[in-house]
Design a protein around this motif. Structure first.
Motif, short mmCIF file in Angstrom:
data_model
loop_
_atom_site.label_atom_id
_atom_site.label_comp_id
_atom_site.label_asym_id
_atom_site.label_seq_id
_atom_site.Cartn_x
_atom_site.Cartn_y
_atom_site.Cartn_z
N UNK A 62 3.77 -3.18 3.54
CA UNK A 62 4.38 -4.09 2.56
C UNK A 62 4.27 -5.51 3.08
N UNK A 63 3.82 -6.41 2.22
CA UNK A 63 3.67 -7.81 2.57
C UNK A 63 2.79 -8.00 3.82
N UNK A 64 1.78 -7.15 3.95
CA UNK A 64 0.83 -7.26 5.05
C UNK A 64 1.33 -6.68 6.37
N UNK A 65 2.48 -6.03 6.37
CA UNK A 65 3.06 -5.48 7.61
C UNK A 65 3.12 -3.96 7.50
N UNK A 66 2.61 -3.27 8.53
CA UNK A 66 2.65 -1.81 8.55
C UNK A 66 4.07 -1.30 8.71
N UNK A 67 4.39 -0.25 7.98
CA UNK A 67 5.72 0.38 8.02
C UNK A 67 5.70 1.68 8.79
N UNK A 82 0.88 -1.16 0.00
CA UNK A 82 0.00 0.00 0.00
C UNK A 82 0.92 1.21 0.00
N UNK A 83 0.79 2.04 -1.03
CA UNK A 83 1.67 3.20 -1.19
C UNK A 83 0.83 4.47 -1.08
N UNK A 84 1.24 5.37 -0.20
CA UNK A 84 0.60 6.66 -0.03
C UNK A 84 1.64 7.75 -0.19
N UNK A 85 1.35 8.74 -1.01
CA UNK A 85 2.28 9.85 -1.26
C UNK A 85 3.67 9.35 -1.64
N UNK A 86 3.71 8.26 -2.42
CA UNK A 86 4.96 7.74 -2.92
C UNK A 86 5.75 6.88 -1.94
N UNK A 87 5.22 6.65 -0.74
CA UNK A 87 5.92 5.86 0.27
C UNK A 87 5.10 4.63 0.63
N UNK A 88 5.78 3.47 0.75
CA UNK A 88 5.10 2.25 1.17
C UNK A 88 4.76 2.36 2.65
N UNK A 89 3.46 2.33 2.96
CA UNK A 89 3.03 2.36 4.35
C UNK A 89 2.71 0.96 4.86
#
Length: 86
Positions: A80-85, A71-78
Motif C-alpha cells: 500500500x502506498x509503495x510500502x510492502x505489508x 497491490x491486493x492478493x487473495x483479498x489482502x493488501x500486500x
C-alpha cells in the motif's frame, strides 16, 4: 499501437519494482521499471528467454507509480502506498 497485430493488446510482461536504490524516474526504462514502489507491464511481445509465448511486433513498456495505490492478493493488501505489508 494495440492494433499492430493480434497479440499486441495482450500483456507480455509484468513486474513489481523492488529496488530501493532507484528512487526517481530517469527516462531510462531499464532502471525505471525497477523503481521501488512501481509496477511495470508491457503490452505485446513476451521474451522467449523468460518463458514467454506471446509473439508480437509490439513490446510497449508501461511503468506505474504505486505510491497512491495498493497491490491486493487473495483479498489482502500486500503493498500500500509503495510500502510492502508482508
Amino acid at each position: 499501437m494495440l492494433a499492430t497485430d493480434k497479440n499486441a493488446s495482450y500483456v507480455g510482461e509484468f513486474g513489481i519494482g523492488c529496488n530501493p536504490k532507484i528512487n526517481r524516474f530517469t527516462k531510462d526504462l531499464l532502471f525505471d521499471e525497477k523503481i521501488n514502489g512501481t509496477i511495470h507491464l508491457a503490452l505485446g511481445m513476451a521474451y522467449k528467454q523468460n518463458g514467454g509465448g506471446n509473439d508480437s511486433a509490439l513490446h510497449w513498456d508501461i511503468v506505474k507509480d504505486m505510491h497512491k495505490a495498493k497491490i491486493i492478493l487473495d483479498g489482502k493488501a500486500v503493498q500500500a502506498n509503495g510500502v510492502w505489508k508482508i
